[in-house]
Write an enzyme that holds these catalytic residues in place. Sequence first.
Site, PDB file in Angstrom:
ATOM      1  CB  SER A  30       9.057 -33.293  -0.401  1.00  0.00           C
ATOM      2  OG  SER A  30      10.084 -32.487  -0.898  1.00  0.00           O
TER       3      SER A  30
ATOM      4  CG  ASP B  67       4.599 -31.180  -5.988  1.00  0.00           C
ATOM      5  OD1 ASP B  67       4.417 -32.393  -6.233  1.00  0.00           O
ATOM      6  OD2 ASP B  67       5.609 -30.739  -5.429  1.00  0.00           O
TER       7      ASP B  67
ATOM      8  CG  HIS C 101       7.905 -33.933  -5.632  1.00  0.00           C
ATOM      9  ND1 HIS C 101       7.453 -32.776  -5.044  1.00  0.00           N
ATOM     10  CD2 HIS C 101       8.909 -34.372  -4.830  1.00  0.00           C
ATOM     11  CE1 HIS C 101       8.159 -32.528  -3.957  1.00  0.00           C
ATOM     12  NE2 HIS C 101       9.053 -33.482  -3.798  1.00  0.00           N
TER      13      HIS C 101
END
Length: 375
Positions: free
Chosen positions: A210, A139, A109
């Site tokens: 992230s 992901d 993402h």
Amino acid sequence: TIIAGVLILGGGGYFGFTQYQTYQAEKINKEKITQEAQQQKDSEVENLKQKVEGLKKEQVENARVTQNELTNAAIIKAVKHAIVYIESPYGSGSGMIFTKDGYILTNAHVVKETASVKVYLIDRRSFTISAMSYNEDADIAILKIDANNLPVVVFGDSNVAQRGDEVFTFGYPFGIKGDVSFKEGTISRKLVDSGLSYIETSAEIHPGNSGGPLVDKLGKVVGINTLAVGKSINGIILGESIKFAISINVAKDLIPKLKLTMKSTSLFTAECANQKARGLVTVFNLNSTPQIIITSTRITPPAGLIFRVDKTIVVPSAQVTSVGLVPGQREVSITADKIGSEYKIGPSTFSVPGLIGSDRYDKVYAKSSQPTICN
């Protein structure tokens, strides 16, 4: 007299025999009790010996592990140089170099499929990626930059990581460049969802973290920081949140397959037949109070095209300084309303039609600092 004597002698003999039998029975019973007590004592001694041996082995193992454990300073020194800052049209994130020739692990993402992904190393060098592959379900994405002799992280075994173990997050929270952020915590629990394993941790994971690593006391990567979940208003998390990392063993299983499907950025389609253009804008606020721009707010450049804000943001209020009125500002990604190449526009000053009719309209605007593209 003779009869009486016989009876007396016979009774005495019978009584004596009975007494002897009773004595023998009591003797056997005492020996049995003594033997059972000795057996129980021997068993307890053996169990105690086994426990002592077990404790000795545990102490040796703990000593071995403790000797390998690193101080926080040593963990930072061992890991930080392999952490990268990733910038794409959708925002920013973190990643980790895992091969000396430039393979980088991050979240899907963070990058999606775009040719305009830049990677910044801690030594201030920057690279545009040359290839990419990703798995959106897990992901996970791997990127390739053209460089050699790079510092790398070491993958650990997330199956060995246990609840209560100390762990540490690395990354660039809130997209702030500079030195790598380091936060410590513990493993709260391990979860499995849709066939994928996750690690819940108390270590801080913020937007921008992230794709960065979750590292154990040995300086090895046991997870990939991925998201925080909590109570939110307009997409902004308030108060306590739950932080998750994807178990590194998931990535280790996927990396060989992802390498086989690496796609050169030169092959990323410039064709906009089935894509919507995306880009970044900075929203400026000249109001004296903060302004909330909610997800899907329309931003229309002078050409009359329509883009929508990808996530809710709060734009700080303007401030009066010695140089005059300085607007508050926040960067956000936007996506075109429709598919088509006509949305490939250059840097522009946008307006925010969602505020038309209010006294804030002419005090809030957005400016694109780079072309909006569809790949």
